[in-house]
Design a protein around this motif. Structure first.
Motif, PDB file in Angstrom:
ATOM      1  N   ALA A 123       0.802  -1.219   0.000  1.00  0.00           N
ATOM      2  CA  ALA A 123       0.000   0.000   0.000  1.00  0.00           C
ATOM      3  C   ALA A 123       0.837   1.272   0.000  1.00  0.00           C
ATOM      4  CB  ALA A 123      -0.936   0.000   1.214  1.00  0.00           C
ATOM      5  N   ALA A 124       1.977   1.276   0.681  1.00  0.00           N
ATOM      6  CA  ALA A 124       2.711   2.523   0.863  1.00  0.00           C
ATOM      7  C   ALA A 124       4.208   2.322   0.665  1.00  0.00           C
ATOM      8  CB  ALA A 124       2.445   3.095   2.260  1.00  0.00           C
ATOM      9  N   ASP A 125       4.904   3.402   0.353  1.00  0.00           N
ATOM     10  CA  ASP A 125       6.356   3.345   0.163  1.00  0.00           C
ATOM     11  C   ASP A 125       7.099   3.154   1.483  1.00  0.00           C
ATOM     12  OD1 ASP A 125       5.722   3.858  -2.441  1.00  0.00           O
ATOM     13  OD2 ASP A 125       6.634   5.844  -2.524  1.00  0.00           O
ATOM     14  N   VAL A 126       6.595   3.783   2.541  1.00  0.00           N
ATOM     15  CA  VAL A 126       7.354   3.855   3.791  1.00  0.00           C
ATOM     16  C   VAL A 126       7.196   2.629   4.672  1.00  0.00           C
ATOM     17  CG1 VAL A 126       7.308   6.363   3.826  1.00  0.00           C
ATOM     18  CG2 VAL A 126       5.455   5.093   4.922  1.00  0.00           C
ATOM     19  N   THR A 127       6.275   1.737   4.348  1.00  0.00           N
ATOM     20  CA  THR A 127       6.076   0.557   5.176  1.00  0.00           C
ATOM     21  C   THR A 127       7.094  -0.525   4.843  1.00  0.00           C
ATOM     22  OG1 THR A 127       4.456  -0.269   3.579  1.00  0.00           O
ATOM     23  CG2 THR A 127       3.616   0.962   5.471  1.00  0.00           C
ATOM     24  N   ARG A 128       7.213  -1.500   5.750  1.00  0.00           N
ATOM     25  CA  ARG A 128       8.096  -2.632   5.534  1.00  0.00           C
ATOM     26  C   ARG A 128       7.250  -3.891   5.340  1.00  0.00           C
ATOM     27  NH1 ARG A 128      11.650  -2.740  10.654  1.00  0.00           N
ATOM     28  NH2 ARG A 128       9.637  -2.229  11.569  1.00  0.00           N
ATOM     29  N   MET A 129       7.934  -4.987   5.054  1.00  0.00           N
ATOM     30  CA  MET A 129       7.235  -6.256   4.833  1.00  0.00           C
ATOM     31  C   MET A 129       7.831  -7.338   5.730  1.00  0.00           C
ATOM     32  SD  MET A 129       6.750  -6.382   0.700  1.00  0.00           S
ATOM     33  CE  MET A 129       8.506  -6.217   0.377  1.00  0.00           C
ATOM     34  N   ARG A 130       6.954  -8.120   6.343  1.00  0.00           N
ATOM     35  CA  ARG A 130       7.392  -9.279   7.115  1.00  0.00           C
ATOM     36  C   ARG A 130       6.994 -10.533   6.339  1.00  0.00           C
ATOM     37  NH1 ARG A 130       5.234  -8.610  12.348  1.00  0.00           N
ATOM     38  NH2 ARG A 130       7.163  -7.508  12.884  1.00  0.00           N
ATOM     39  N   VAL A 131       7.968 -11.361   6.025  1.00  0.00           N
ATOM     40  CA  VAL A 131       7.743 -12.572   5.246  1.00  0.00           C
ATOM     41  C   VAL A 131       8.056 -13.790   6.110  1.00  0.00           C
ATOM     42  CG1 VAL A 131       8.447 -13.894   3.221  1.00  0.00           C
ATOM     43  CG2 VAL A 131       8.252 -11.407   3.076  1.00  0.00           C
ATOM     44  N   THR A 132       7.124 -14.728   6.135  1.00  0.00           N
ATOM     45  CA  THR A 132       7.307 -15.992   6.842  1.00  0.00           C
ATOM     46  C   THR A 132       7.260 -17.129   5.832  1.00  0.00           C
ATOM     47  OG1 THR A 132       6.196 -15.102   8.805  1.00  0.00           O
ATOM     48  CG2 THR A 132       6.468 -17.489   8.691  1.00  0.00           C
ATOM     49  N   VAL A 133       8.232 -18.025   5.903  1.00  0.00           N
ATOM     50  CA  VAL A 133       8.298 -19.163   4.992  1.00  0.00           C
ATOM     51  C   VAL A 133       8.324 -20.454   5.813  1.00  0.00           C
ATOM     52  CG1 VAL A 133       9.610 -20.325   3.180  1.00  0.00           C
ATOM     53  CG2 VAL A 133       9.529 -17.820   3.240  1.00  0.00           C
ATOM     54  N   HIS A 134       7.398 -21.366   5.506  1.00  0.00           N
ATOM     55  CA  HIS A 134       7.391 -22.708   6.079  1.00  0.00           C
ATOM     56  C   HIS A 134       7.585 -23.699   4.932  1.00  0.00           C
ATOM     57  CE1 HIS A 134       5.443 -20.874   9.625  1.00  0.00           C
ATOM     58  NE2 HIS A 134       4.602 -20.311   8.765  1.00  0.00           N
ATOM     59  N   GLY A 135       8.325 -24.760   5.176  1.00  0.00           N
ATOM     60  CA  GLY A 135       8.496 -25.735   4.109  1.00  0.00           C
ATOM     61  C   GLY A 135       9.275 -26.951   4.551  1.00  0.00           C
ATOM     62  N   GLY A 136       9.575 -27.796   3.593  1.00  0.00           N
ATOM     63  CA  GLY A 136      10.306 -29.008   3.906  1.00  0.00           C
ATOM     64  C   GLY A 136      10.862 -29.662   2.661  1.00  0.00           C
ATOM     65  N   GLY A 137      11.740 -30.621   2.866  1.00  0.00           N
ATOM     66  CA  GLY A 137      12.346 -31.356   1.777  1.00  0.00           C
ATOM     67  C   GLY A 137      13.356 -32.341   2.329  1.00  0.00           C
ATOM     68  N   TRP A 138      14.235 -32.835   1.465  1.00  0.00           N
ATOM     69  CA  TRP A 138      15.236 -33.792   1.923  1.00  0.00           C
ATOM     70  C   TRP A 138      16.474 -33.728   1.041  1.00  0.00           C
ATOM     71  CZ3 TRP A 138      11.155 -35.022  -1.170  1.00  0.00           C
ATOM     72  CH2 TRP A 138      11.384 -35.815  -2.292  1.00  0.00           C
ATOM     73  N   ALA A 139      17.575 -34.189   1.610  1.00  0.00           N
ATOM     74  CA  ALA A 139      18.829 -34.252   0.871  1.00  0.00           C
ATOM     75  C   ALA A 139      18.859 -35.534   0.058  1.00  0.00           C
ATOM     76  CB  ALA A 139      20.011 -34.208   1.831  1.00  0.00           C
ATOM     77  N   ALA A 140      19.232 -35.412  -1.221  1.00  0.00           N
ATOM     78  CA  ALA A 140      19.325 -36.590  -2.077  1.00  0.00           C
ATOM     79  C   ALA A 140      20.420 -37.528  -1.570  1.00  0.00           C
ATOM     80  CB  ALA A 140      19.615 -36.168  -3.513  1.00  0.00           C
ATOM     81  N   ALA A 141      20.271 -38.799  -1.879  1.00  0.00           N
ATOM     82  CA  ALA A 141      21.229 -39.808  -1.430  1.00  0.00           C
ATOM     83  C   ALA A 141      22.644 -39.462  -1.884  1.00  0.00           C
ATOM     84  CB  ALA A 141      20.827 -41.178  -1.977  1.00  0.00           C
ATOM     85  N   TRP A 181      11.194 -26.950   7.952  1.00  0.00           N
ATOM     86  CA  TRP A 181      11.846 -25.788   8.537  1.00  0.00           C
ATOM     87  C   TRP A 181      10.956 -24.570   8.374  1.00  0.00           C
ATOM     88  CZ3 TRP A 181      14.369 -28.864   4.832  1.00  0.00           C
ATOM     89  CH2 TRP A 181      14.279 -28.416   3.503  1.00  0.00           C
ATOM     90  N   SER A 182      11.239 -23.542   9.163  1.00  0.00           N
ATOM     91  CA  SER A 182      10.398 -22.342   9.169  1.00  0.00           C
ATOM     92  C   SER A 182      11.206 -21.159   9.686  1.00  0.00           C
ATOM     93  CB  SER A 182       9.166 -22.548  10.050  1.00  0.00           C
ATOM     94  OG  SER A 182       8.391 -21.373  10.130  1.00  0.00           O
ATOM     95  N   ALA A 183      10.966 -19.980   9.111  1.00  0.00           N
ATOM     96  CA  ALA A 183      11.634 -18.759   9.567  1.00  0.00           C
ATOM     97  C   ALA A 183      10.859 -17.549   9.065  1.00  0.00           C
ATOM     98  CB  ALA A 183      13.084 -18.703   9.074  1.00  0.00           C
ATOM     99  N   PHE A 184      11.089 -16.396   9.700  1.00  0.00           N
ATOM    100  CA  PHE A 184      10.506 -15.152   9.198  1.00  0.00           C
ATOM    101  C   PHE A 184      11.569 -14.071   9.195  1.00  0.00           C
ATOM    102  CE2 PHE A 184       9.983 -14.435  13.742  1.00  0.00           C
ATOM    103  CZ  PHE A 184      10.235 -13.082  13.882  1.00  0.00           C
ATOM    104  N   ARG A 185      11.327 -13.030   8.388  1.00  0.00           N
ATOM    105  CA  ARG A 185      12.255 -11.909   8.292  1.00  0.00           C
ATOM    106  C   ARG A 185      11.478 -10.638   7.958  1.00  0.00           C
ATOM    107  NH1 ARG A 185      17.132 -10.996   3.806  1.00  0.00           N
ATOM    108  NH2 ARG A 185      17.599  -8.848   4.434  1.00  0.00           N
ATOM    109  N   THR A 186      11.862  -9.526   8.576  1.00  0.00           N
ATOM    110  CA  THR A 186      11.298  -8.222   8.236  1.00  0.00           C
ATOM    111  C   THR A 186      12.195  -7.574   7.187  1.00  0.00           C
ATOM    112  OG1 THR A 186      10.322  -7.960  10.428  1.00  0.00           O
ATOM    113  CG2 THR A 186      10.602  -5.974   9.102  1.00  0.00           C
ATOM    114  N   LEU A 187      11.621  -7.272   6.039  1.00  0.00           N
ATOM    115  CA  LEU A 187      12.390  -6.760   4.914  1.00  0.00           C
ATOM    116  C   LEU A 187      12.418  -5.232   4.934  1.00  0.00           C
ATOM    117  CD1 LEU A 187      11.024  -9.068   2.068  1.00  0.00           C
ATOM    118  CD2 LEU A 187      12.838  -9.527   3.732  1.00  0.00           C
ATOM    119  N   PRO A 188      13.419  -4.617   4.318  1.00  0.00           N
ATOM    120  CA  PRO A 188      13.460  -3.155   4.239  1.00  0.00           C
ATOM    121  C   PRO A 188      12.343  -2.611   3.359  1.00  0.00           C
ATOM    122  CG  PRO A 188      15.196  -4.129   2.893  1.00  0.00           C
ATOM    123  CD  PRO A 188      14.596  -5.250   3.676  1.00  0.00           C
ATOM    124  N   ALA A 189      12.078  -1.327   3.515  1.00  0.00           N
ATOM    125  CA  ALA A 189      10.992  -0.693   2.764  1.00  0.00           C
ATOM    126  C   ALA A 189      11.314  -0.648   1.275  1.00  0.00           C
ATOM    127  CB  ALA A 189      10.748   0.718   3.291  1.00  0.00           C
TER     128      ALA A 189
END
Length: 226
Positions: A123-141, A181-189
């Protein structure tokens, strides 16, 4: 006594204040609908009820207004000011995308993931964004142990913009073992407007492989905050 104000002077000041107050326009309230909102100043335009013309007005700095919002205004001396809007605060403006991300991540550069993207409207230039990512996977053999990094690419075509933001990382120390795994981060404007947000992953070293399959659900949540 030096400096004392006489009863005559007090009465004269009272009468002067009353005449000034009587000459000022009344503090009348109005209703209308916001048409345009400058995200970087307090300027906006509003169509007052009973009119079809968008008039330039101001808003109080702590009032959030979006185009199309129903707003209340008050006359402050000679200027109409938006004092409130029927809208949710920015902190509640969010989008959450839930789906299955598929593919194999084999690169040490950010690799976009199929099936994990969304469209956002900031909506605005001066606001920031908080992004949360949840997910999963595995390492190949045969490829563990290594770290997998995950984040989002935010982009748009016009005006051109593209930036990658790491959100989290996870250490896969056992092959063929599904992990979440899961993490969140607040991004710059960044500037307001519409963007595409896509999930990416990358491995910490060459000759490594992170697998994503139908067994693993990914979720991306975006929030606009002050």
């Amino acid at each position: 006594m030096a400096g004392a104000v006489s009863r005559f002077d007090l009465e004269l000041m009272r009468q002067t204040d009353e005449r000034i107050a009587a000459a000022l326009p009344p503090q009348t309230g109005r209703m209308g609908r916001a048409v345009t909102v400058d995200p970087n100043t307090t300027a906006c335009t509003v169509i007052f009820d009973g009119s079809v013309i968008a008039a330039p007005v101001k808003r109080f700095a702590n009032v959030t207004v979006r185009p199309g919002d129903r707003v209340g205004l008050q006359l402050q001396e000679a200027e109409w000011v938006v004092i409130g809007a029927y809208t949710d605060p920015l902190g509640d403006a969010s989008i959450e995308t839930l789906g299955t991300a598929l593919g194999s991540i084999t690169s040490t550069s950010n690799q976009l993931v199929a099936g994990a993207s969304t469209t956002i409207a900031k909506a605005a230039d001066v606001t920031r964004m908080r992004v949360t990512v949840h997910g999963g996977g595995w390492a190949a053999a045969g490829t563990a142990p290594f770290e997998v990094f995950y984040g989002v690419r935010i982009s748009r075509a016009s005006p051109a913009f593209s930036a990658d933001y790491d959100v989290g990382r996870y250490f896969l120390n056992v092959a063929s073992d599904h992990r979440a795994w899961s993490a969140f981060r607040t991004l710059p404007a960044i500037a307001g407007g519409s963007y595409t947000m896509q999930l990416y992953l990358r491995n910490s070293a060459a000759a490594k492989q992170t697998n994503l399959g139908v067994e693993d659900t990914w979720s991306i949540k975006w929030e606009e905050i002050r």
